[in-house]
Structures are given as structure tokens and as C-alpha cells.
Design an enzyme around this catalytic site. Structure first.
Site, PDB file in Angstrom:
ATOM      1  N   ARG A   1     158.257  53.698  22.833  1.00 38.94           N
ATOM      2  CA  ARG A   1     158.876  54.991  23.106  1.00 38.94           C
ATOM      3  C   ARG A   1     158.088  55.717  24.188  1.00 38.94           C
ATOM      4  O   ARG A   1     156.858  55.729  24.165  1.00 38.94           O
ATOM      5  CB  ARG A   1     158.887  55.872  21.845  1.00 38.94           C
ATOM      6  CG  ARG A   1     160.019  55.568  20.887  1.00 38.94           C
ATOM      7  CD  ARG A   1     161.377  56.004  21.456  1.00 38.94           C
ATOM      8  NE  ARG A   1     162.492  55.648  20.588  1.00 38.94           N
ATOM      9  CZ  ARG A   1     163.184  54.512  20.659  1.00 38.94           C
ATOM     10  NH1 ARG A   1     162.882  53.608  21.547  1.00 38.94           N
ATOM     11  NH2 ARG A   1     164.212  54.289  19.847  1.00 38.94           N
TER      12      ARG A   1
ATOM     13  N   GLU B   1     164.555  60.170  29.711  1.00 39.89           N
ATOM     14  CA  GLU B   1     165.505  59.104  30.068  1.00 39.89           C
ATOM     15  C   GLU B   1     166.897  59.717  30.157  1.00 39.89           C
ATOM     16  O   GLU B   1     167.248  60.550  29.320  1.00 39.89           O
ATOM     17  CB  GLU B   1     165.475  58.005  29.008  1.00 39.89           C
ATOM     18  CG  GLU B   1     164.120  57.311  28.953  1.00 39.89           C
ATOM     19  CD  GLU B   1     164.030  56.215  27.900  1.00 39.89           C
ATOM     20  OE1 GLU B   1     165.070  55.891  27.270  1.00 39.89           O
ATOM     21  OE2 GLU B   1     162.947  55.688  27.699  1.00 39.89           O
TER      22      GLU B   1
ATOM     23  N   HIS C   1     164.897  50.989  30.380  1.00 35.56           N
ATOM     24  CA  HIS C   1     165.046  50.836  28.916  1.00 35.56           C
ATOM     25  C   HIS C   1     166.034  49.702  28.575  1.00 35.56           C
ATOM     26  O   HIS C   1     167.065  49.938  27.948  1.00 35.56           O
ATOM     27  CB  HIS C   1     165.504  52.163  28.281  1.00 35.56           C
ATOM     28  CG  HIS C   1     165.164  52.253  26.820  1.00 35.56           C
ATOM     29  ND1 HIS C   1     164.876  53.435  26.184  1.00 35.56           N
ATOM     30  CD2 HIS C   1     165.076  51.299  25.859  1.00 35.56           C
ATOM     31  CE1 HIS C   1     164.621  53.210  24.903  1.00 35.56           C
ATOM     32  NE2 HIS C   1     164.736  51.906  24.675  1.00 35.56           N
TER      33      HIS C   1
HETATM   34  O1  A2R Z   1     150.622  51.826  10.903  1.00 37.18           O
HETATM   35  P1  A2R Z   1     151.316  50.762  10.089  1.00 37.18           P
HETATM   36  O2  A2R Z   1     150.386  49.952   9.326  1.00 37.18           O
HETATM   37  O3  A2R Z   1     152.478  51.316   9.318  1.00 37.18           O
HETATM   38  O4  A2R Z   1     151.962  49.784  11.216  1.00 37.18           O
HETATM   39  C1  A2R Z   1     153.090  50.152  11.988  1.00 37.18           C
HETATM   40  C2  A2R Z   1     152.706  50.720  13.365  1.00 37.18           C
HETATM   41  N1  A2R Z   1     152.521  52.175  13.384  1.00 37.18           N
HETATM   42  C3  A2R Z   1     151.378  52.766  13.771  1.00 37.18           C
HETATM   43  N2  A2R Z   1     150.223  52.257  14.206  1.00 37.18           N
HETATM   44  C4  A2R Z   1     149.229  53.134  14.509  1.00 37.18           C
HETATM   45  N3  A2R Z   1     149.367  54.468  14.412  1.00 37.18           N
HETATM   46  C5  A2R Z   1     150.519  55.030  13.985  1.00 37.18           C
HETATM   47  N4  A2R Z   1     150.628  56.353  13.874  1.00 37.18           N
HETATM   48  C6  A2R Z   1     151.593  54.161  13.644  1.00 37.18           C
HETATM   49  N5  A2R Z   1     152.865  54.355  13.183  1.00 37.18           N
HETATM   50  C7  A2R Z   1     153.410  53.130  13.035  1.00 37.18           C
HETATM   51  O5  A2R Z   1     153.831  50.408  14.204  1.00 37.18           O
HETATM   52  C8  A2R Z   1     153.819  48.879  12.381  1.00 37.18           C
HETATM   53  O6  A2R Z   1     152.923  47.823  12.592  1.00 37.18           O
HETATM   54  C9  A2R Z   1     154.492  49.244  13.717  1.00 37.18           C
HETATM   55  C10 A2R Z   1     155.984  49.534  13.591  1.00 37.18           C
HETATM   56  O7  A2R Z   1     156.607  48.366  13.159  1.00 37.18           O
HETATM   57  P2  A2R Z   1     158.105  48.336  12.575  1.00 37.18           P
HETATM   58  O8  A2R Z   1     158.309  49.503  11.665  1.00 37.18           O
HETATM   59  O9  A2R Z   1     158.318  46.956  12.042  1.00 37.18           O
HETATM   60  O10 A2R Z   1     159.006  48.619  13.821  1.00 37.18           O
HETATM   61  P3  A2R Z   1     159.585  47.583  14.924  1.00 37.18           P
HETATM   62  O11 A2R Z   1     160.841  46.990  14.433  1.00 37.18           O
HETATM   63  O12 A2R Z   1     158.487  46.670  15.346  1.00 37.18           O
HETATM   64  O13 A2R Z   1     159.927  48.616  16.077  1.00 37.18           O
HETATM   65  C11 A2R Z   1     158.905  49.427  16.665  1.00 37.18           C
HETATM   66  C12 A2R Z   1     159.457  50.451  17.621  1.00 37.18           C
HETATM   67  C13 A2R Z   1     160.706  51.215  17.174  1.00 37.18           C
HETATM   68  O14 A2R Z   1     160.421  52.254  16.278  1.00 37.18           O
HETATM   69  C14 A2R Z   1     161.240  51.759  18.480  1.00 37.18           C
HETATM   70  O15 A2R Z   1     160.611  52.951  18.832  1.00 37.18           O
HETATM   71  C15 A2R Z   1     160.844  50.674  19.476  1.00 37.18           C
HETATM   72  O16 A2R Z   1     159.878  49.832  18.810  1.00 37.18           O
HETATM   73  O17 A2R Z   1     161.968  49.924  19.803  1.00 37.18           O
END
Ligand code: A2R
Length: 320
Positions: free
Chosen positions: A231, A260, A278
Site C-alpha cells: 500500500r 492513486e 498498481h
Molecule cells: O504482523 P503479523 O504477524 O500479523 O504479520 C502480518 C504482517 N503485518 C505486519 N508486520 C509488521 N508490522 C505490522 N504493523 C503489520 N501488520 C501486518 O503483514 C502478515 O505477515 C502480513 C499480512 O499478510 P496477510 O494478512 O496474509 O495479507 P496478504 O494476503 O499477504 O496481503 C498483504 C497486503 C494486503 O493487505 C494489501 O494491502 C496488499 O498486500 O495487496
């Protein structure tokens, strides 16, 4: 039996329109604006299929709304906590795009390091014959140490692909993941100090907003490369532009931007930036899969089954 009324506010992928039209009583308006709906329509709408920002007032103004099916894995354009508190289910489209986004990430990384778009322009412009060979690129994938910010569904696919390049892989998430040999860092700064290439694939949340700041970029170093496929909000764009201008880092590859579709013009004029509009998930194959998952969530819900991909904030809401 009458079909549930499903609203499509704003523009959306045509495949989704066809499927919503086939399965539901479809209602379309130009944007998420209550003024575009009559009182009767407002009370009839039970579902939304959207890809745009839905203000809380809009959600609140639809008294029969049960479910919002969002197109995309990132759902930062919807206040899912608010929806959950108002008993409205929110679904996104995870998994089906992970491989496509990971493929594009590798392409963007190579474009940034090896200047492939510029090399292509060189041959198309006639410069190869006119001016000679394209320059040797100062940057390469060889011997890089790559830090992945977010090792979720997409981050893991990126890491899998990077393994094939023989580079060292690190990651930062809030919680350490089991079953991976990649080096874990409990802070983003710690990882930035340890790597020279940073790939951001975390969601856009209040915790990640502008987390790629001047300090993180400085830690990457003068050979540093920043790739953003998550993002735009995650990068402090002022700090990023300054770091690119001053050569605090070597280069950046960006598929996402704070504004965007009208990003800061500096990203187009800087020599050490590779940009994409994007498009990480933007193939017909993957967008169809995303659209199908979006509509299948609605189909499940209105046939009394659990939705396929509810977001965590609303996963507790019971099927009607
Ligand atoms: O922090 P964790 O252990 O929940 O790991 C998640 C990590 N994450 C963060 N890491 C560091 N600091 C943060 N504040 C934080 N918030 C979240 O990001 C997890 O490893 C990762 C997100 O993975 P998923 O929920 O499986 O999302 P996905 O499908 O990989 O998509 C990621 C993003 C979407 O939200 C869109 O913004 C973009 O890719 O297309």
C-alpha cells in the site's frame, strides 16, 4: 422467490457486474453516496459488491445491509471494525491473487535493479544503433540481502520466488512465523539495518502508515533498494523522494502510491525509480478469480452458508 438486492457503488470489474446481475437484483450508482439512492432503495439493499472507499455514514444509511463483498485483498477502504460492530459482514479476496502479485514483485524488482524498461526504451528509440549499447547497470540482484516486510500469504510467495535467485532472505512481522528458515527481525529498523533490499507487502493500517520513513531508508544504505507492492500509505513519500534525490538509497520500484491514480510527479522525473500503475494482480486470469471469489461470498451468504473469506474483524458474525 425474489432475489436479494445487491448494490454496486462506483466502477467495478465487468466480470463482477455480469455475475452480480445474473445472481442478484443488481442496483448500480456512481459512488458511495446516499443521495444517489431513494429511501425505498436504501431499505432494500442487502449486499454490496464494491472496490471503492465506503464511508461509515454510507454503511449506517443502509438499514438492511448484511454483507459487503470487497474486490481486493487489502480492505483499508472499509472500516471493517465499524461494519462488524453494526453486524455487517465484510469479505475480501485473499489467496487467489498471491501468486500473481508475487510474480509482479519479482518483475518490478528486476526492472528496478537491471533498468529493463529503460533498456527497452533504448532499443525502441533507435538509441542502440544511434548511440551504442545500453549502459551496464550499477545495480544487480547478485549478492543482495532481501528483507520482506510482511510474511503473509503474498510475502511467502515472494520469498519462495526469491529463493530461486539465491539471495539471502529476512523478514519482519509483528509475530515470528514458524516453519521458515528466513531470518526474523522483531523490528523493521533492525531488518533495514541488516538488508540492502526492502520489499513492503504489509496491509495499509494505522500501525503501518508511513512506517517506511527516513530512518528506515537511511538504514538500507546507499546500495539500498525499496520495493512497494503493498500500500502507498506505508511509505512516507516525502522521505522517500528525498532519499532518492540525495542517493541515500540507490533506487525504488513502486506499484502503489499514496495518491492513486495521480501519484507525486517526482516519481516520474527521478531517474532511479521504476513505476507501475498498481497492476500487481492485474491479469485477466487473476482478476476473474478475484471477481468470482467476491461474488461467491455473496452467493454463499444469501444461501445461508458461511462466506468463504470473511475479514477477521467480522468473522464472528453469524450467517443469517
Ligand atoms: O504482523 P503479523 O504477524 O500479523 O504479520 C502480518 C504482517 N503485518 C505486519 N508486520 C509488521 N508490522 C505490522 N504493523 C503489520 N501488520 C501486518 O503483514 C502478515 O505477515 C502480513 C499480512 O499478510 P496477510 O494478512 O496474509 O495479507 P496478504 O494476503 O499477504 O496481503 C498483504 C497486503 C494486503 O493487505 C494489501 O494491502 C496488499 O498486500 O495487496
Amino acid at each position: 422467490m425474489t432475489k436479494p438486492v445487491v448494490l454496486i457503488p462506483g466502477s467495478i470489474y465487468e466480470h463482477v457486474v455480469k455475475r452480480v446481475d445474473a445472481d442478484f437484483e443488481m442496483l448500480r450508482i456512481d459512488g458511495a453516496d446516499l443521495k444517489l439512492l431513494s429511501d425505498a432503495q436504501r431499505s432494500q439493499i442487502k449486499g454490496i459488491a464494491s472496490a471503492i472507499h465506503l464511508p461509515n455514514d454510507f454503511i449506517r444509511g443502509l438499514p438492511s445491509l448484511e454483507i459487503i463483498a470487497h474486490f481486493g485483498v487489502g480492505y483499508d477502504v472499509i472500516d471493517a471494525k465499524f461494519a462488524g460492530e453494526n453486524n455487517v459482514m465484510v469479505c475480501n479476496t485473499p489467496d487467489v491473487l498471491s501468486e500473481e502479485v508475487a510474480d509482479t514483485t519479482i518483475g518490478l524488482l528486476l526492472n528496478t535493479l537491471r533498468e529493463l524498461p529503460k533498456a527497452e526504451a533504448h532499443i525502441r528509440n533507435g538509441d542502440w544503433v544511434g548511440k551504442g549499447n545500453y549502459r551496464l547497470t550499477p545495480l544487480t540482484m547478485r549478492n543482495r540481502t532481501v528483507g520482506i516486510y510482511g510474511l503473509g500469504r503474498i510475502g511467502q510467495e515472494i520469498a519462495k520466488r526469491l529463493e530461486g535467485f539465491g539471495v539471502e532472505i529476512h523478514y519482519h512481522t509483528r509475530t515470528e512465523k514458524s516453519g521458515f528458515s528466513y531470518k526474523y527481525h522483531s523490528t523493521l529498523l533492525d531488518m533495514a539495518n541488516a538488508v540492502d533490499t526492502l520489499i513492503s507487502i504489509v496491509p495499509g493500517t494505522s500501525a503501518t502508515t508511513k512506517s517506511i520513513n527516513a530512518e528506515i531508508l537511511k538504514a538500507l544504505g546507499s546500495d539500498g533498494v525499496f520495493i512497494n507492492v503493498g500500500r502507498g500509505s506505508v511509505a512516507d513519500e516525502d522521505a522517500l523522494i528525498e532519499a532518492l534525490q540525495n542517493k541515500t538509497i540507490a533506487a525504488a520500484g513502486l506499484d502503489v502510491f499514496e495518491n492513486e491514480p495521480d501519484p507525486r510527479k517526482d516519481f516520474f522525473t527521478l531517474d532511479n525509480v521504476s513505476v507501475l500503475p498498481h497492476v500487481a494482480s492485474a491479469s485477466v486470469h487473476t482478476r476473474n478469480a478475484m471477481g468470482d471469489l467476491q461474488v461467491d461470498n455473496l452467493v454463499n451468504w444469501f444461501s445461508g452458508k458461511a462466506p468463504i473469506s470473511p475479514v477477521p474483524e467480522t468473522a464472528h458474525i453469524a450467517t443469517k
